[in-house]
Scaffold this motif. Sequence first.
Motif, PDB file in Angstrom:
ATOM      1  N   GLU A 723      -9.193 -35.695  -8.537  1.00 52.90           N
ATOM      2  CA  GLU A 723      -8.509 -36.188  -9.736  1.00 52.90           C
ATOM      3  C   GLU A 723      -8.123 -35.071 -10.705  1.00 52.90           C
ATOM      4  OE1 GLU A 723      -7.727 -39.332 -10.083  1.00 52.90           O
ATOM      5  OE2 GLU A 723      -8.806 -40.090  -8.338  1.00 52.90           O
ATOM      6  N   ASN A 724      -8.461 -33.833 -10.335  1.00 47.16           N
ATOM      7  CA  ASN A 724      -8.147 -32.666 -11.175  1.00 47.16           C
ATOM      8  C   ASN A 724      -8.701 -32.836 -12.590  1.00 47.16           C
ATOM      9  OD1 ASN A 724      -7.079 -30.117 -11.717  1.00 47.16           O
ATOM     10  ND2 ASN A 724      -5.144 -30.971 -12.477  1.00 47.16           N
ATOM     11  N   ILE A 725      -9.967 -33.179 -12.666  1.00 43.37           N
ATOM     12  CA  ILE A 725     -10.639 -33.422 -13.954  1.00 43.37           C
ATOM     13  C   ILE A 725     -11.418 -32.172 -14.360  1.00 43.37           C
ATOM     14  CG2 ILE A 725     -12.441 -34.784 -15.089  1.00 43.37           C
ATOM     15  CD1 ILE A 725     -11.465 -37.184 -13.437  1.00 43.37           C
ATOM     16  N   LYS A 726     -11.286 -31.804 -15.629  1.00 42.37           N
ATOM     17  CA  LYS A 726     -11.846 -30.539 -16.104  1.00 42.37           C
ATOM     18  C   LYS A 726     -13.109 -30.695 -16.944  1.00 42.37           C
ATOM     19  CE  LYS A 726      -8.514 -28.225 -14.230  1.00 42.37           C
ATOM     20  NZ  LYS A 726      -8.802 -27.442 -12.989  1.00 42.37           N
ATOM     21  N   LEU A 727     -13.509 -31.931 -17.237  1.00 40.63           N
ATOM     22  CA  LEU A 727     -14.711 -32.150 -18.051  1.00 40.63           C
ATOM     23  C   LEU A 727     -15.544 -33.264 -17.431  1.00 40.63           C
ATOM     24  CD1 LEU A 727     -16.268 -31.406 -20.648  1.00 40.63           C
ATOM     25  CD2 LEU A 727     -14.948 -33.173 -21.835  1.00 40.63           C
ATOM     26  N   ASP A 754     -13.843 -23.809 -13.049  1.00 43.21           N
ATOM     27  CA  ASP A 754     -13.215 -24.055 -14.350  1.00 43.21           C
ATOM     28  C   ASP A 754     -13.691 -25.345 -15.021  1.00 43.21           C
ATOM     29  OD1 ASP A 754     -11.743 -21.744 -14.112  1.00 43.21           O
ATOM     30  OD2 ASP A 754     -10.018 -22.747 -13.201  1.00 43.21           O
ATOM     31  N   VAL A 755     -14.383 -26.169 -14.277  1.00 45.43           N
ATOM     32  CA  VAL A 755     -14.861 -27.434 -14.825  1.00 45.43           C
ATOM     33  C   VAL A 755     -16.006 -27.181 -15.805  1.00 45.43           C
ATOM     34  CG1 VAL A 755     -16.099 -29.566 -14.277  1.00 45.43           C
ATOM     35  CG2 VAL A 755     -14.156 -28.872 -12.900  1.00 45.43           C
ATOM     36  N   LYS A 756     -15.933 -27.860 -16.954  1.00 45.32           N
ATOM     37  CA  LYS A 756     -17.007 -27.785 -17.939  1.00 45.32           C
ATOM     38  C   LYS A 756     -17.900 -29.024 -17.809  1.00 45.32           C
ATOM     39  CE  LYS A 756     -15.466 -24.002 -19.822  1.00 45.32           C
ATOM     40  NZ  LYS A 756     -16.221 -22.729 -19.671  1.00 45.32           N
ATOM     41  N   VAL A 757     -19.197 -28.824 -18.003  1.00 42.29           N
ATOM     42  CA  VAL A 757     -20.158 -29.911 -17.829  1.00 42.29           C
ATOM     43  C   VAL A 757     -20.995 -30.079 -19.095  1.00 42.29           C
ATOM     44  CG1 VAL A 757     -22.072 -30.823 -16.459  1.00 42.29           C
ATOM     45  CG2 VAL A 757     -20.309 -29.391 -15.364  1.00 42.29           C
ATOM     46  N   ILE A 772     -30.564 -25.482 -16.913  1.00 41.62           N
ATOM     47  CA  ILE A 772     -30.055 -26.042 -15.659  1.00 41.62           C
ATOM     48  C   ILE A 772     -28.562 -25.775 -15.466  1.00 41.62           C
ATOM     49  CG2 ILE A 772     -31.831 -27.817 -15.566  1.00 41.62           C
ATOM     50  CD1 ILE A 772     -29.823 -29.833 -16.619  1.00 41.62           C
ATOM     51  N   GLY A 773     -27.958 -24.970 -16.349  1.00 40.57           N
ATOM     52  CA  GLY A 773     -26.593 -24.509 -16.131  1.00 40.57           C
ATOM     53  C   GLY A 773     -25.487 -25.314 -16.781  1.00 40.57           C
ATOM     54  N   ALA A 774     -25.829 -26.244 -17.681  1.00 45.06           N
ATOM     55  CA  ALA A 774     -24.797 -27.026 -18.338  1.00 45.06           C
ATOM     56  C   ALA A 774     -24.064 -26.180 -19.385  1.00 45.06           C
ATOM     57  CB  ALA A 774     -25.419 -28.247 -19.020  1.00 45.06           C
ATOM     58  N   ASP A 775     -22.798 -26.520 -19.626  1.00 48.39           N
ATOM     59  CA  ASP A 775     -22.029 -25.818 -20.660  1.00 48.39           C
ATOM     60  C   ASP A 775     -22.346 -26.349 -22.047  1.00 48.39           C
ATOM     61  OD1 ASP A 775     -20.130 -24.113 -18.989  1.00 48.39           O
ATOM     62  OD2 ASP A 775     -19.818 -26.109 -18.119  1.00 48.39           O
ATOM     63  N   TYR A 776     -22.690 -27.641 -22.114  1.00 45.25           N
ATOM     64  CA  TYR A 776     -22.957 -28.264 -23.408  1.00 45.25           C
ATOM     65  C   TYR A 776     -24.109 -29.254 -23.283  1.00 45.25           C
ATOM     66  CZ  TYR A 776     -18.129 -26.716 -24.308  1.00 45.25           C
ATOM     67  OH  TYR A 776     -16.985 -25.984 -24.417  1.00 45.25           O
ATOM     68  N   TYR A 777     -24.831 -29.378 -24.393  1.00 49.34           N
ATOM     69  CA  TYR A 777     -25.848 -30.424 -24.510  1.00 49.34           C
ATOM     70  C   TYR A 777     -25.338 -31.473 -25.478  1.00 49.34           C
ATOM     71  CZ  TYR A 777     -30.026 -32.784 -26.328  1.00 49.34           C
ATOM     72  OH  TYR A 777     -30.942 -33.731 -26.741  1.00 49.34           O
ATOM     73  N   SER A 778     -25.289 -32.717 -25.047  1.00 52.55           N
ATOM     74  CA  SER A 778     -24.811 -33.825 -25.881  1.00 52.55           C
ATOM     75  C   SER A 778     -26.008 -34.666 -26.301  1.00 52.55           C
ATOM     76  CB  SER A 778     -23.809 -34.681 -25.097  1.00 52.55           C
ATOM     77  OG  SER A 778     -23.415 -35.805 -25.837  1.00 52.55           O
ATOM     78  N   LYS A 779     -26.389 -34.547 -27.568  1.00 53.63           N
ATOM     79  CA  LYS A 779     -27.564 -35.280 -28.040  1.00 53.63           C
ATOM     80  C   LYS A 779     -27.278 -36.761 -28.244  1.00 53.63           C
ATOM     81  CE  LYS A 779     -26.841 -34.395 -32.973  1.00 53.63           C
ATOM     82  NZ  LYS A 779     -27.451 -33.915 -34.232  1.00 53.63           N
ATOM     83  N   ASP A 780     -25.974 -37.103 -28.442  1.00 50.03           N
ATOM     84  CA  ASP A 780     -25.603 -38.497 -28.660  1.00 50.03           C
ATOM     85  C   ASP A 780     -24.118 -38.667 -28.367  1.00 50.03           C
ATOM     86  OD1 ASP A 780     -24.250 -37.469 -30.916  1.00 50.03           O
ATOM     87  OD2 ASP A 780     -25.984 -37.844 -32.199  1.00 50.03           O
TER      88      ASP A 780
END
Length: 792
Positions: A723-727, A754-757, A772-780
């Motif tokens: 699906e060529n999804i980047k996030l 190039d995918v961000k996680v 664990i290698g994630a680009d971002y931590y989402s607290k909520d």
Amino acid sequence: MEIREYLKQDKVLIFDGAMGTMLQNKGLKTGENPEVFAYNNPEKLVDIHKQYFDAGSNVVLTCTFGCNELKLPEGYTVEMIIENAVKRAREAMEKSSSQKEKYIALDIGPIGEMLEPMGTVSFDRAYEIFKRQVVRGVKAGVDVIVVETMMDLYEIKAAVLAAKENSDLPVFATMTFDESGRSFTGCLPESMVYTIQGLGVDAVGVNCSLGPVQILPIVEKIAAVSDIPVMVQANAGLPSMVDGKAVYDIDIEDYYRGVEKFVETGAKIIGGCCGTNPDYIRKISDNIDSIKIKKRHKKYIPAVCSPSKVVMMDQPLVVGERINPTGRKAFKEALKANNTDYAVNLAIEQVNGGADILEINTGLPGIDEKAAMVTILKEVQSVTDTPVQIDSSKPDTLEAGLRYCNGRTIVNSVNGKEESMNEILPLVRKYGACVVALTLDEDGIPKRAEKRFEIAKKIIDRAESYGIRKSDIIVDCLSLTVSAQQEEAYETLRAIKMVKELGVKTTLGVSNISFGLPNRRAVNSAFLTLALGAGLDLAIINPNDERMMEAMMSYKVLRNIDSGCTEYIKRYSEMKQENTTSQSKGDTPLNILVERGIKDEAKEKTIEMLKNHDEHYILDEILIPALDEVGKRYEKGEIFLPQMIQSAEAVKASLNVIKEKLASENTGDKVSKGRIIVATVQGDIHDIGKNIVKIMLENYGYEVVDLGKDVPVEKVVDTAEKENIKLVGLSALMTTTVQSMKDTIEALKTRLPDVKVFVGGAVLTEDYAKEIGADYYSKDAKSAVEIAKINL
């Protein structure tokens, strides 16, 4: 010795520690279902329980935390898992050489999906899921039922009712809170205590999510308002990944020091949660007798609550009277038309006007009063955190309100008639509510204060015989119309003074006094002031009548209740000059409708606006800024998850209108700011956090590809590539599935660099996410939106 008798002793009841940690050591693989693993490896389960008994546990929890029909894989039933789990715990008990009193607890955890209005699971559906577990646990022979690790007050209420209504066993109930002092859904520890304690549980407390230092303030808040034993099971600190396993950072000595503080605070039931093992329990067992259990002596203050707000009845309060069809033609028409938005608007306006509690009355001939009560109660509670008072003359309507109220409520009312006391008081006791007692009986409303006092005392005595606290009784000495019963009206004030001597609270429907008179506001205001001086506690008034609020605020200043005149100055120095009465339908701006979470009106307003504005203006200039404002209020703690979700649902209603318009015009245009994958990682069957993130992202204009729960690594990577999804957003709620999250991230980075996680979930921290290698931590969910804005 029955466990209730044990709790009467001056001794600490010791629970076991973590089950997941022990199962991992026995070979549980990442993402494997713990209950199924234990079922297929009975000897390993017996050994774990035996280790805990030998270490000094009085109670072991059965390996049934996730044993419900929504979580178990095909081929495994609730009945077979629970029966086996109890049998293995019993075997361990018999094999253990410990001489301590030993008990087996049926472990009931969250169902894994959100209840309405935040999710799709109804209260009744949740109740039936829990009932199935309870019935089988009782049949299998457990000694106590433990409802634990709950994040939603509504869900724990459903579970406790299922336990209480389908067994006679003791019930312990705990929720999990974060360092903000609230649960994931915004519930306060005090709200949990006032609500769940009232349902008749035998112990209440906190478990999981935090280490012993961070969890102590929560324990202190629970101990300060609880009248029953307090239970604490902390985590062994914060986790980090070591060789694919979660390792916790609090050692046995530090954990025990935390336990000492729990007991010194008043906790009487102690155990361990994530990261603890039999060595932690042995340290507690070997040393616990040296700690003196704090005796909790406190003055009980009656209170009502929603999940996120507690209103203590320790000063005069305003009960908003307007959600009541009596004398209100517009609300009558709304009830007949099933227009719940009208009641929601009334609720919001009254809260903005200063209501501390909202009364809800749906008594109108020709409609289903019970169904209307439930519907309006749920709608009102979804958009405001103000506690409610349910008002009806029909017992079935009152019970429906009591059952579906998310929090602790007031029942209005019972009176001195035998039939009324026999029907209403048992309901009040069962659901742990406060109750309004009307000073009338078979002979009607007495003229003299002395007779009203006698009726009040009769109701109080009967209520106490049912186990209802005197301080939870609110006597209504009844306002009579001064134009027709002038002498009797003044008797009301005398009655209030007399009734206060009985140690109860008082209430009045103040505006009844002025029926039939011109300039009613003047009479109402004067009577309110006199009643407050006589001892009125809960004034049922219109909070949007500024003259009434002036009287209330001024009284609090003059009686030194409003210390430093703080609330008075705040209200009147910032008071806007515009009319505070409700706007007519159609006048409320779309952004305000979104902020209030009023779906149907948001939809209608969008249809109207599309006649003069294009869809991108509505989305970018109104809907998104409105959601941003909601997000800011959420971050400040001014609103909580239920209200944020309702606002998102209002945006969704607007977006659906826009999408339908675009489809009908066949323009090929799309309301999409980009595409995002969300998934709960392999082995994890919890959809809660992911679904909330999905709702918020969609309502900010992003297209979400939801892969569901228990998603294999390959499916995430293949979908992102195809699906060529980047996030990509990944969720995990279990410590045993964080390795799956790490594996998924590694596979994504290898094939699609190039995918961000971004990742989120109850077991994660920002440091853990980086590890664990994630680009971002989402607290909520709000932070997930900010991440999307950066990357798309």
